[in-house]
Scaffold this motif. Sequence first.
Motif, PDB file in Angstrom:
ATOM      1  N   ALA A 425      -4.277   1.790   0.204  1.00 48.21           N
ATOM      2  CA  ALA A 425      -4.110   0.408  -0.255  1.00 48.21           C
ATOM      3  C   ALA A 425      -2.718   0.207  -0.849  1.00 48.21           C
ATOM      4  CB  ALA A 425      -5.182   0.072  -1.295  1.00 48.21           C
ATOM      5  N   VAL A 426      -2.229   1.217  -1.587  1.00 48.13           N
ATOM      6  CA  VAL A 426      -0.869   1.152  -2.133  1.00 48.13           C
ATOM      7  C   VAL A 426       0.144   1.060  -0.999  1.00 48.13           C
ATOM      8  CG1 VAL A 426       0.896   2.440  -3.414  1.00 48.13           C
ATOM      9  CG2 VAL A 426      -1.457   2.383  -4.257  1.00 48.13           C
ATOM     10  N   LEU A 427      -0.051   1.890   0.038  1.00 48.48           N
ATOM     11  CA  LEU A 427       0.869   1.880   1.175  1.00 48.48           C
ATOM     12  C   LEU A 427       0.843   0.521   1.881  1.00 48.48           C
ATOM     13  CD1 LEU A 427       2.795   3.428   3.071  1.00 48.48           C
ATOM     14  CD2 LEU A 427       0.804   4.101   4.404  1.00 48.48           C
ATOM     15  N   ALA A 428      -0.358  -0.004   2.133  1.00 46.36           N
ATOM     16  CA  ALA A 428      -0.470  -1.298   2.811  1.00 46.36           C
ATOM     17  C   ALA A 428       0.194  -2.400   1.997  1.00 46.36           C
ATOM     18  CB  ALA A 428      -1.946  -1.634   3.048  1.00 46.36           C
ATOM     19  N   SER A 429      -0.031  -2.365   0.680  1.00 46.61           N
ATOM     20  CA  SER A 429       0.561  -3.380  -0.189  1.00 46.61           C
ATOM     21  C   SER A 429       2.079  -3.285  -0.207  1.00 46.61           C
ATOM     22  CB  SER A 429      -0.005  -3.220  -1.607  1.00 46.61           C
ATOM     23  OG  SER A 429       0.570  -4.164  -2.482  1.00 46.61           O
ATOM     24  N   ARG A 430       2.598  -2.054  -0.293  1.00 48.33           N
ATOM     25  CA  ARG A 430       4.052  -1.855  -0.324  1.00 48.33           C
ATOM     26  C   ARG A 430       4.693  -2.245   1.007  1.00 48.33           C
ATOM     27  NH1 ARG A 430       7.403  -2.082  -3.528  1.00 48.33           N
ATOM     28  NH2 ARG A 430       8.674  -0.218  -3.153  1.00 48.33           N
ATOM     29  N   VAL A 431       4.040  -1.867   2.120  1.00 48.53           N
ATOM     30  CA  VAL A 431       4.575  -2.234   3.432  1.00 48.53           C
ATOM     31  C   VAL A 431       4.606  -3.748   3.583  1.00 48.53           C
ATOM     32  CG1 VAL A 431       4.057  -2.228   5.901  1.00 48.53           C
ATOM     33  CG2 VAL A 431       3.979  -0.087   4.614  1.00 48.53           C
ATOM     34  N   THR A 432       3.518  -4.401   3.151  1.00 49.99           N
ATOM     35  CA  THR A 432       3.445  -5.859   3.272  1.00 49.99           C
ATOM     36  C   THR A 432       4.520  -6.535   2.436  1.00 49.99           C
ATOM     37  OG1 THR A 432       1.060  -5.746   3.663  1.00 49.99           O
ATOM     38  CG2 THR A 432       1.946  -7.865   2.949  1.00 49.99           C
ATOM     39  N   SER A 433       4.644  -6.113   1.160  1.00 52.80           N
ATOM     40  CA  SER A 433       5.618  -6.764   0.269  1.00 52.80           C
ATOM     41  C   SER A 433       7.055  -6.482   0.695  1.00 52.80           C
ATOM     42  CB  SER A 433       5.395  -6.308  -1.179  1.00 52.80           C
ATOM     43  OG  SER A 433       5.564  -4.904  -1.300  1.00 52.80           O
ATOM     44  N   LEU A 434       7.349  -5.238   1.092  1.00 54.45           N
ATOM     45  CA  LEU A 434       8.718  -4.908   1.512  1.00 54.45           C
ATOM     46  C   LEU A 434       9.077  -5.595   2.826  1.00 54.45           C
ATOM     47  CD1 LEU A 434       8.803  -1.081   0.651  1.00 54.45           C
ATOM     48  CD2 LEU A 434      10.113  -2.889  -0.470  1.00 54.45           C
ATOM     49  N   THR A 435       8.078  -5.678   3.743  1.00 57.90           N
ATOM     50  CA  THR A 435       8.333  -6.364   5.023  1.00 57.90           C
ATOM     51  C   THR A 435       8.603  -7.845   4.794  1.00 57.90           C
ATOM     52  OG1 THR A 435       6.909  -4.792   6.199  1.00 57.90           O
ATOM     53  CG2 THR A 435       7.400  -6.851   7.311  1.00 57.90           C
ATOM     54  N   ALA A 436       7.796  -8.476   3.933  1.00 55.58           N
ATOM     55  CA  ALA A 436       8.000  -9.890   3.630  1.00 55.58           C
ATOM     56  C   ALA A 436       9.345 -10.116   2.936  1.00 55.58           C
ATOM     57  CB  ALA A 436       6.854 -10.395   2.756  1.00 55.58           C
ATOM     58  N   TYR A 470       8.781   1.833   5.832  1.00 52.08           N
ATOM     59  CA  TYR A 470       7.762   2.892   5.866  1.00 52.08           C
ATOM     60  C   TYR A 470       8.224   4.154   5.145  1.00 52.08           C
ATOM     61  CZ  TYR A 470       4.186   0.609   8.651  1.00 52.08           C
ATOM     62  OH  TYR A 470       3.171  -0.223   9.069  1.00 52.08           O
ATOM     63  N   GLY A 471       9.527   4.457   5.204  1.00 53.18           N
ATOM     64  CA  GLY A 471      10.053   5.611   4.474  1.00 53.18           C
ATOM     65  C   GLY A 471       9.902   5.430   2.975  1.00 53.18           C
ATOM     66  N   THR A 472      10.278   4.246   2.473  1.00 52.79           N
ATOM     67  CA  THR A 472      10.171   3.955   1.041  1.00 52.79           C
ATOM     68  C   THR A 472       8.717   3.938   0.586  1.00 52.79           C
ATOM     69  OG1 THR A 472      12.187   2.617   1.152  1.00 52.79           O
ATOM     70  CG2 THR A 472      10.735   2.258  -0.737  1.00 52.79           C
ATOM     71  N   ALA A 473       7.845   3.285   1.374  1.00 50.15           N
ATOM     72  CA  ALA A 473       6.434   3.174   0.998  1.00 50.15           C
ATOM     73  C   ALA A 473       5.734   4.533   0.972  1.00 50.15           C
ATOM     74  CB  ALA A 473       5.713   2.227   1.962  1.00 50.15           C
ATOM     75  N   THR A 474       6.086   5.420   1.918  1.00 50.53           N
ATOM     76  CA  THR A 474       5.463   6.750   1.953  1.00 50.53           C
ATOM     77  C   THR A 474       5.873   7.580   0.742  1.00 50.53           C
ATOM     78  OG1 THR A 474       5.472   6.689   4.384  1.00 50.53           O
ATOM     79  CG2 THR A 474       5.109   8.831   3.341  1.00 50.53           C
ATOM     80  N   ALA A 475       7.142   7.509   0.359  1.00 51.67           N
ATOM     81  CA  ALA A 475       7.597   8.227  -0.835  1.00 51.67           C
ATOM     82  C   ALA A 475       6.841   7.746  -2.072  1.00 51.67           C
ATOM     83  CB  ALA A 475       9.102   8.031  -1.024  1.00 51.67           C
ATOM     84  N   ASP A 476       6.594   6.439  -2.151  1.00 55.30           N
ATOM     85  CA  ASP A 476       5.850   5.894  -3.289  1.00 55.30           C
ATOM     86  C   ASP A 476       4.454   6.499  -3.391  1.00 55.30           C
ATOM     87  OD1 ASP A 476       8.006   4.322  -3.891  1.00 55.30           O
ATOM     88  OD2 ASP A 476       7.192   2.481  -3.014  1.00 55.30           O
ATOM     89  N   LEU A 477       3.830   6.787  -2.232  1.00 59.49           N
ATOM     90  CA  LEU A 477       2.492   7.404  -2.235  1.00 59.49           C
ATOM     91  C   LEU A 477       2.495   8.729  -2.977  1.00 59.49           C
ATOM     92  CD1 LEU A 477       0.870   7.002   1.285  1.00 59.49           C
ATOM     93  CD2 LEU A 477       0.634   5.572  -0.727  1.00 59.49           C
ATOM     94  N   PHE A 478       3.490   9.560  -2.682  1.00 60.99           N
ATOM     95  CA  PHE A 478       3.536  10.881  -3.315  1.00 60.99           C
ATOM     96  C   PHE A 478       3.850  10.780  -4.803  1.00 60.99           C
ATOM     97  CE2 PHE A 478       4.110  11.984   1.165  1.00 60.99           C
ATOM     98  CZ  PHE A 478       3.188  13.009   1.273  1.00 60.99           C
ATOM     99  N   LEU A 479       4.640   9.795  -5.184  1.00 59.61           N
ATOM    100  CA  LEU A 479       4.916   9.598  -6.608  1.00 59.61           C
ATOM    101  C   LEU A 479       3.651   9.144  -7.342  1.00 59.61           C
ATOM    102  CD1 LEU A 479       8.442   7.894  -6.548  1.00 59.61           C
ATOM    103  CD2 LEU A 479       7.873  10.251  -7.163  1.00 59.61           C
TER     104      LEU A 479
END
Length: 521
Positions: A425-436, A470-479
């Motif tokens: 859900a964090v990844l989906a939210s980050r991808v959506t917000s960064l894409t927008a 996707y690179g930024t959002a994936t890094a956020d997952l691990f953090l």
Amino acid sequence: MTTTVPPADIADVGTRMSRREVLQALSGLMVGMFVSILASTVVANALPRIIADLNGSQTVYTWIVTSELLAMTATVPLWGKMADLYSKKLLIQLSLGLFVVGSLIAGFTPNVEVLLVSRVVQGIGAGGMTALATIVMAAMIPPRELGRYAGIFGAVFGVGTIAGPLIGGLLVDTSWLGWRWCFLIGVPFSIISIALLQRTLHLPVVRRKARIDWLGALLITSGVSTLLIWSSLAGNKFDWASGWTALMVIGGLVLLALAVVVESRAAEPIVPLTIFRNRTVSLATIASVLVGVAMFGGTVFLSQYFQIALGKSPTVAGLMSLPMIFGLLVSSTVAGQLITKYGRWKAYLVSGAAVMSVGMLLLGTIDATTSVVLLSIYMAVLGIGVGMLMQNLVLAAQNDVPAHESVLTFFRSMGGAIGVSALGAVLASRVTSLTAERLGPAATAGGGTAEVPDLSTLPEPVLRIVQDVYGTATADLFLVGAPFALLALFVVLFIKEKPLHTLSGDERRAQEEAAAKAAVH
């Protein structure tokens, strides 16, 4: 729990099997485990292509993983309870049969909805395989000897995890095969496993008077499912602070509270609350949940990162996963052998949790420009930590409470389902917000979640932006996952090391039952 086993059967249980007999008995079990491992690792590299072909969203991507994990989690204690009532061999064969059915449905799926149903069926089968493999091993092998056989299973795990991504990538990249064969390839292996189990696994059927707590199972599954659905939809379908959030969170917690009440009163609870009076089991359970959240929640999306953020093919993505797999294989095998030789295990728990935490933090620094060499090092570190920690948590709990091997598996799987759902859900939210933010609100219009992109259809400027997102959002997952790994380290520090028993689980239970009968007479 009262046993109905005749004295002769108790004698059989207490008879120590030779190493050759154990290996023969485990052959079909190892093939079955290979099938389960292969199924998840083969599909991992195919998921980005599957979602793109079936026009699924990032939330659907998450649920294709979560649905199987949740079904497996919910059924693990049920399979464990049925092992008290029916033949363990028959139950393992049944679980493999269900896995075959799920694989066939997935292989011919016309849309994501049918695919999700097939993943649930596969998860039920995988739950049986996961629970019963642990129970069968504990029934035959003393904890003091488990490390030796854990090394063999480590080798099977290594072959499955190494071959899976490579086979999956090749299948996806081969035009006349395609991703559907990632599901179908497990069918022949499952059939071979069923045949081997029929021929080689000969356990005495130790039936105990037991009743399955269906109400407790329903409440636990419903409560966990409600919270997982909430974590997947919040922030996309509705706001985090909303009426839907309040309704689903309160509803999920009420269901779990009722489950605790039912389990505390049930004659044969699905999750016996009394075992949590044991300090080792309680701490190992907490650590297992945290490891599941951190490890599953982060690593399940790495294949998507390879293919979208780095623009690699499924075959190359399979190769890129090898450093973590080798790290896990080597550390689990070496640790198992050393534990068998010296009988000490806590140091590997603490070291594994510490190294896993470092690996999560390192992977929290990646982006779309991270070099393959640096990424490989970070992944190897994470694999080494997980390899030392996960199986040895089970060993620590089994050494204290041999009768409830499936409980720890249940909580580890639940942690994994929570991790994949919440971090997805964090990844989906980050991808959506960064894409927008970078492409405009129109890029995420029509449902609130950007669809998983097909890179081959994107123009160059948009492609670079999507890869960076996707690179930024994936890094956020691990953090986000790293604090859970650090908390697991804190928890295992308080586990008290005890000498490993030299009797198997069945032998210890037979002794306890014999002592209880002697006390009565």
